[in-house]
Each structure stands twice: as C-alpha cells, then as structure tokens.
Motif scaffolding. Structure first.
Motif, PDB file in Angstrom:
ATOM      1  N   LEU A   1       0.826  -1.210   0.000  1.00 52.17           N
ATOM      2  CA  LEU A   1       0.000   0.000   0.000  1.00 52.17           C
ATOM      3  C   LEU A   1       0.859   1.258   0.000  1.00 52.17           C
ATOM      4  CD1 LEU A   1      -2.683  -1.282   2.479  1.00 52.17           C
ATOM      5  CD2 LEU A   1      -3.159  -0.484   0.147  1.00 52.17           C
TER       6      LEU A   1
ATOM      7  N   LEU B   1      -8.960  -0.350  -2.610  1.00 53.12           N
ATOM      8  CA  LEU B   1      -9.779   0.704  -3.215  1.00 53.12           C
ATOM      9  C   LEU B   1     -11.181   0.181  -3.533  1.00 53.12           C
ATOM     10  CD1 LEU B   1      -9.844   3.583  -4.644  1.00 53.12           C
ATOM     11  CD2 LEU B   1      -9.406   2.313  -6.746  1.00 53.12           C
TER      12      LEU B   1
ATOM     13  N   MET C   1      -9.270   5.151   0.817  1.00 51.16           N
ATOM     14  CA  MET C   1      -8.504   4.778  -0.363  1.00 51.16           C
ATOM     15  C   MET C   1      -8.725   5.730  -1.536  1.00 51.16           C
ATOM     16  SD  MET C   1      -6.386   2.405  -0.183  1.00 51.16           S
ATOM     17  CE  MET C   1      -5.891   2.388   1.510  1.00 51.16           C
TER      18      MET C   1
ATOM     19  N   TYR D   1      -6.314   8.370  -1.159  1.00 53.82           N
ATOM     20  CA  TYR D   1      -4.952   7.952  -0.778  1.00 53.82           C
ATOM     21  C   TYR D   1      -3.990   7.895  -1.963  1.00 53.82           C
ATOM     22  CZ  TYR D   1      -1.288   4.827   1.019  1.00 53.82           C
ATOM     23  OH  TYR D   1      -0.082   4.267   1.354  1.00 53.82           O
TER      24      TYR D   1
END
Ligand code: FES
Ligand code: FES
Lengths: 303, 161
Positions: free
Chosen positions: A127, A141, A160, A163
């Motif tokens: 990640l 995601l 997500m 992110y």
C-alpha cells in the motif's frame, strides 16, 4: 564476483531497528524527509541498491510486534478487518479471517508475488509503494478500505479514494508511518459476490491489467452495491464510478453490464510501456472488468 | 555511519560479525562468509538466484539487509549437502535428472524446491510450478528442473516407506 566492503551497492545510511511505533515517528520527524521506513524490503531494497533512494536513515519496523497481525474490530458502520502494516503477504494468504471475511482480498492475494517475496513482503508495504497495477492497493480501493497513518502530530485515517495520488505516490507524508489498513466486512443479510481477474506475463508478477469487482444484492435481487476497480490502466488504481452508478439500484442483467462497458474505457487513461501499449490496456480493462462483474453477479445470486 | 553487531546462524553454525548496515544479505553471505553458492542474478528481486531459507522459509537475500538477519537462522544451498559434504537429496536429483545447464539459477531452484518438499513429498505439477515461479532459468526451459524435483520427491517418498 565476490564483493567486499568497498563496493557496496547502497549509499551509506544510518540504521535504526525500532522497537515501538513511537520510536519510528520520532525518527521520521527527526529525519525531516531524509529518513525512510523499511518493512519487507521488496521494493525499497532495489531502490537502495540502485541508489534511486539515498536516505540518511533507514528505520526497520520488522520487529515491532504491534505492527503485525490481522484482527476483527468493531467500527462505526459495522465490523472491519484490520491488517497491521507489517503483516507478511504470506500470513495474509494463510489467514482464516481473510478467507472467511474478505473474499475479494482472499481472491486477489492469491495473485501476489512468489513464495520468496510473500514471505518478506508486507501488506502495508504494497500500500505504501502504491504501484498502480498492484493487487492489494486495487482491492483496498474496490472494497472502500482506509489506512491509518501516524506521525508525531497524531493519527489520521485516509480513505482509499483519497490515498492514491499517482504512480508510487500517496497521501502519506514523509513523516508518517502507515499503521494499518481497515476493510469493512460484508453486512449481514446481503448477498455478496466478488471476483478478481488479472493478466500478467507470469503468474506472481505484477499485473499488466487487473480488475476487481464486488456486487451486493438485497433479498429481492436489487443491487445495493456495485464496485468495479481497475489496476494497471491509469496512474492509480481506479474505480469506474459511472458504470457503478448505472448498475446500482436495479436488477442487473448481464446485457446491462455489457452495455455499460464503454464507461470503463472512458474512465481510464492508460500509458504504454514495454509490457503493453495503451490501447491494449484499455481493451483488456474492459474485458476483465466485464468478466469480474459477471462472475461477482453470479456469485451474489447463488449466495 | 555506525556499524552494527549481528549474531546469527548460517547452516547451523553460529556467526557473530560487525557490519555496515547497507551491506545486502547476499553480499554478506558471498563476500564476508565465502558462501558463493548463493548466486547473484539481477540484484533487484526478480530472478530468484539469490534465494535462501530464513528460519526455514524461502526469501530473496538480495532484498534483505544483512543487519536484518540478526538473530535469525539461515540456510544456503551449501547447507543442503549431506553431513560429509556430498550432494544432498535435491542436489543429487538435479544432477541425475539434468536439472541444470549453466547452473546459475540452480541454488535458487533448490532452495525453492526444498521449501516445497519439506511439507509435501508428493507435490502436483502445479504445486511445483508455483514453488519455482519466482526462479528464472534462461537455459533449461524448466522441464528438467521440474523432473529433478519430481525425482527428489519420489526418492523422499521411498525413503519414508
Ligand atoms: S539476485 Fe536476488 S532476485 Fe535476482
Ligand atoms: S541452468 Fe542456466 S539459468 Fe538455469
């Protein structure tokens, strides 16, 4: 070729073997952008060896017990599965919690790496590296997961969708460590289907293109949730939200999925590289997207 | 740049050593320990030639710092011989079934196969392919590598009978 001290590949750095997260965030703050965390090392080590990364300080988090493990926790909107950052991919692959609670992640993780890389590589490392074709970021995601980040200033959660900022670029600041990733578990009473597909040159290698899908149906067969994520066909893993909206809220018939596939190509701007050109990626994204949705639908209907 | 003291086991032998943190585990094994059986192919984690066992599980030693091996037990391909130094089960099988040509990938193949056979002396073709999926061979086309592993497995099964 036998190397001795004089010809080491990585540039010099100080090494800290951290025992606690507090120690890590202090060292990151002190490093002021020149300190970097090493977990499984599967992406940082090549960067160090090729001197693409030349940190002053490398902070090793492998021995921090609080950073490893998989557990079920209760959160605001129901249960979630928490995977601590330094959990090995091999441990995730073998985890009963993931097998039973996070079927999409269980399917995706079977495509991650080879035994040698899974034994060191970590979930948090995937990640943090944020390769746009990588399986764990795409799954996170698609499942609306979020990560917990910490610096000396405190802890924050990042969804997500907010992110991934670009290829190998995330919302995590230099002075933050990724502590954990949190996946919502399926609600009781809904029928869920999931599917994951990818095309790669060799099983275990990075995907050229990957597709992940989740479909939830209520008792009457109406879709309450449709999620389709595509990896490897843009600078970040992408949700195909227009298509999701078209399919949500009614009975999904396979023809409807086929009719909505244009949304996939429209949502993506793939680049080309030595593995595949942009046109190929776009086309494969639509094919794999359709396959994943059809399979998720069939699984949800059987559930 | 402070040096670090590490203590570890390599092929059953206790080793203590002071090293620079930037030294990779592969370079430590080859350069500092003279264990050149662990090969360097790509040096960035794609070929598998540098595979070793870390506490019994296969890893790529070029993707680990030597300093991170502190407190761990490592097995390299040299550690898979018989006690008198003659070829071990997998090494003999690779010899007998012609599982190598140039031999560059062989230590990594043997480490991956060892990890597989330790828990499973009757692996399927798919399981063997999966186990060596992270090891690249530019010579054999893999067929004889697979046959070597099958030969080693059959000898293991016979020995267990
Ligand atoms: S030398 Fe380590 S994987 Fe190639
Ligand atoms: S035998 Fe030459 S690389 Fe495998």
């Amino acid at each position: 070729m036998v190397r001795t001290d004089g010809s080491m590949k990585a540039a010099k750095f100080d090494y800290i073997q951290a025992a606690t997260v507090d120690e890590v965030v202090d060292a990151l703050a002190k490093g002021d952008g020149e300190a970097i965390v090493i977990a499984g090392g599967q992406t940082l080590m090549p960067m160090l060896s090729m001197r693409l990364a030349r940190p002053e300080t490398v902070i090793d988090i492998n021995r921090i017990a609080e950073l490893s493990g998989i557990e079920v926790a209760s959160a605001a909107n129901g249960d979630e599965v928490v995977i601590k950052a330094c959990t090995r991919q091999a441990a995730a692959l073998a985890s009963d919690i993931i097998q039973t609670q996070l079927p999409l992640l269980a399917k995706a993780i079977a495509y991650v790496g080879h035994q040698q890389t899974r034994n060191r590589g970590t979930v948090g490392g995937s990640l943090s590296h944020a390769d746009p074709a990588s399986e764990i970021p795409l799954t996170a995601l698609t499942m609306d997961a979020y990560v917990r980040l910490r610096s000396v200033a405190g802890t924050r959660d990042v969804a997500m969708v907010d992110y991934f900022l670009g290829p190998m670029m995330t919302a995590r600041a230099d002075n933050e460590i990724l502590l954990s990733v949190h996946f919502p578990t399926a609600q009781t009473g809904v029928r869920t289907g999931t599917a994951f597909h990818e095309v790669s040159e060799l099983r275990g290698d990075f995907a050229v293109v990957a597709a992940a899908a989740v479909i939830e149906l209520d008792g009457a067969g109406t879709s309450t949730k449709v999620a389709l994520g595509i990896g490897g066909a843009d600078g970040v893993p992408k949700r195909i939200t227009e298509l999701e909206e078209k399919l949500r809220g009614g009975r999904i018939d396979p023809g409807g999925i086929h009719a909505a596939l244009g949304e996939i190509a429209d949502a993506l701007s793939p680049g080309g590289d030595q593995h595949a050109g942009a046109a190929y990626r776009r086309r494969v994204a639509a094919v794999l997207g359709e396959r994943a949705l059809l399979e998720a639908l069939a699984e949800a209907e059987r559930a | 740049m402070r040096k670090h003291q590490i203590e570890l086991q390599i092929n059953g032998k206790a080793i203590a050593r002071e090293i620079e943190p930037r030294l990779s585990l592969t370079d430590f094994l080859r350069g500092e320990q003279g264990l050149s059986g662990t090969h360097i192919g790509c040096e960035h984690g794609v070929c598998g030639a540098c595979s070793i066992l870390l506490d019994g599980v296969p890893i790529r030693s070029c993707l680990m710092l030597a300093v991170q091996a502190d407190g761990h037990a490592l097995t390299t391909v040299e550690g898979l011989t018989q006690d008198d130094g003659s070829p071990g089960l997998l090494q003999a099988a690779f010899q007998d079934a012609h599982g190598m040509q140039c031999g560059y990938c062989t230590p990594g193949m043997i480490i991956s196969a060892q990890a597989l056979l330790v828990d499973n002396d009757d692996p399927s073709l798919e399981q063997i392919k999966d186990a060596i999926g992270g090891n690249i061979c530019r010579c054999t086309g893999y067929v004889q590598v697979i046959e070597s592993i099958q030969l080693a497995a059959s000898r293991m099964r016979e020995a267990h009978l």
